[in-house]
Design a protein around this motif. Sequence first.
Motif, PDB file in Angstrom:
ATOM      1  N   ASN A 176       0.797  -1.232   0.000  1.00 23.58           N
ATOM      2  CA  ASN A 176       0.000   0.000   0.000  1.00 23.58           C
ATOM      3  C   ASN A 176       0.828   1.280   0.000  1.00 23.58           C
ATOM      4  OD1 ASN A 176       0.982   0.148   2.586  1.00 23.58           O
ATOM      5  ND2 ASN A 176      -0.990  -0.050   3.612  1.00 23.58           N
ATOM      6  N   TYR A 204       2.181   2.535  -2.610  1.00 13.13           N
ATOM      7  CA  TYR A 204       2.109   3.154  -3.935  1.00 13.13           C
ATOM      8  C   TYR A 204       0.708   3.648  -4.275  1.00 13.13           C
ATOM      9  CZ  TYR A 204       6.684   1.048  -4.781  1.00 13.13           C
ATOM     10  OH  TYR A 204       8.003   0.693  -4.692  1.00 13.13           O
ATOM     11  N   THR A 205       0.665   4.702  -5.087  1.00 14.68           N
ATOM     12  CA  THR A 205      -0.561   5.166  -5.732  1.00 14.68           C
ATOM     13  C   THR A 205      -0.445   4.856  -7.217  1.00 14.68           C
ATOM     14  OG1 THR A 205      -0.952   6.948  -4.140  1.00 14.68           O
ATOM     15  CG2 THR A 205      -1.946   7.198  -6.313  1.00 14.68           C
ATOM     16  N   ILE A 227      -1.094   5.968 -10.751  1.00 13.53           N
ATOM     17  CA  ILE A 227      -1.343   7.187 -11.519  1.00 13.53           C
ATOM     18  C   ILE A 227      -1.854   6.755 -12.892  1.00 13.53           C
ATOM     19  CG2 ILE A 227      -0.403   9.353 -12.364  1.00 13.53           C
ATOM     20  CD1 ILE A 227      -0.299   9.023  -9.298  1.00 13.53           C
ATOM     21  N   LYS A 235       3.041   7.138  -2.382  1.00 16.05           N
ATOM     22  CA  LYS A 235       1.863   7.926  -1.998  1.00 16.05           C
ATOM     23  C   LYS A 235       2.214   9.376  -1.665  1.00 16.05           C
ATOM     24  CE  LYS A 235      -1.261   4.263  -0.438  1.00 16.05           C
ATOM     25  NZ  LYS A 235      -2.196   4.465  -1.556  1.00 16.05           N
ATOM     26  N   ALA A 260       2.463  11.432  -4.871  1.00 13.23           N
ATOM     27  CA  ALA A 260       1.412  11.289  -5.880  1.00 13.23           C
ATOM     28  C   ALA A 260       0.967  12.628  -6.465  1.00 13.23           C
ATOM     29  CB  ALA A 260       0.221  10.537  -5.294  1.00 13.23           C
ATOM     30  N   ALA A 320      -5.326   9.689  -9.587  1.00 12.39           N
ATOM     31  CA  ALA A 320      -4.507   9.007  -8.583  1.00 12.39           C
ATOM     32  C   ALA A 320      -5.414   8.031  -7.842  1.00 12.39           C
ATOM     33  CB  ALA A 320      -3.873  10.013  -7.633  1.00 12.39           C
ATOM     34  N   LEU A 321      -5.219   6.734  -8.077  1.00 14.98           N
ATOM     35  CA  LEU A 321      -6.147   5.727  -7.571  1.00 14.98           C
ATOM     36  C   LEU A 321      -5.439   4.698  -6.685  1.00 14.98           C
ATOM     37  CD1 LEU A 321      -8.120   4.987 -10.872  1.00 14.98           C
ATOM     38  CD2 LEU A 321      -8.758   6.561  -9.034  1.00 14.98           C
ATOM     39  N   ASP A 322      -6.220   4.136  -5.762  1.00 17.48           N
ATOM     40  CA  ASP A 322      -5.756   3.019  -4.949  1.00 17.48           C
ATOM     41  C   ASP A 322      -6.359   1.716  -5.477  1.00 17.48           C
ATOM     42  OD1 ASP A 322      -4.202   4.541  -3.182  1.00 17.48           O
ATOM     43  OD2 ASP A 322      -5.959   5.029  -1.957  1.00 17.48           O
TER      44      ASP A 322
END
Length: 297
Positions: free
Chosen positions: A160, A162-163, A165, A263, A266, A284-286
């Motif tokens: 978790n 990272y985001t 893109i 993150k 981001a 920018a999504l999870d």
Amino acid sequence: MKTRFSIKVPATTANIGSGFDCAGIALKLYNDFIFDFSREKGLEFFGVDGRFATEDNLVYQTFSEILIAKDIAIPTDFYLEMVTNIPVARGLGSSSTCIIAGIMAANIYGELNLKLADMLQMATKIEGHPDNIAPAILGGMVLAVALDEEVLYKKIIPANMYTFIVIIEDNEVSTADARAVMPKMISYDDAVFNISRAGLLLEAFQTGDAKLLKVVTQDRIHQAHRAKLIKCYEGLQPVLASKLFTTSWVSGSGSTQVALSLKQQACEAVAAILAVSPELCVLALDVEVDMPLIEML
């Protein structure tokens, strides 16, 4: 019999470099499908692109196909309302959301009691490959292989830190066109290049190992060919190679590209992309880790 309900299905980014046709990740971007079989007004569509507001609509066709296979009559009254957040023909699994919604709607309407494995196999058979279908149904990151009568898979939850893109341009690329630009044959060396990296995809994303992520998202089968169909591809490569990003890849058949950013970087990463190409839509999504959401209305 349930007559009114909604189904929310996530977007997916597939292939992830080396995992051609077998790897995908669900993202927190959704298409919402509202079904109503009680209106007594025949076949109705609301909020659906005019190109798809016909009997050939993929949701309706999938829904009907499943019911016919189970010897259940197709309802004469079918209302579908869509809230579409996933752009069509951009490599984010829009068609997979429609197929999954159609199967799940048939399962509810026909009281079929389908198991998750059944729906996964049905959806993969319709789509032709499991890379978008599997994570859209299962959530998380999935590596899958389609056999004749079942789909085998391994699911993990990516690290978790990272985001994702997501870089979307105003340019539709159909799966047919994206496959047409690929070579009919590949070399032994290129096959080994991809296979060796695909075997470490899950490890790379589960651990978040930056060095490994750069390696496993490399590819010699499809990305260089599909890049020619992406207008912003060449112009973005210098910024995507900067320290703001860990790695990037062509999402599905394109034209979307996806990059990984820590993150805490981001916002700066999104700004850097827009500074080069301000006409793009950059999200920018999870990761979506859960199954599609079904609500009775």
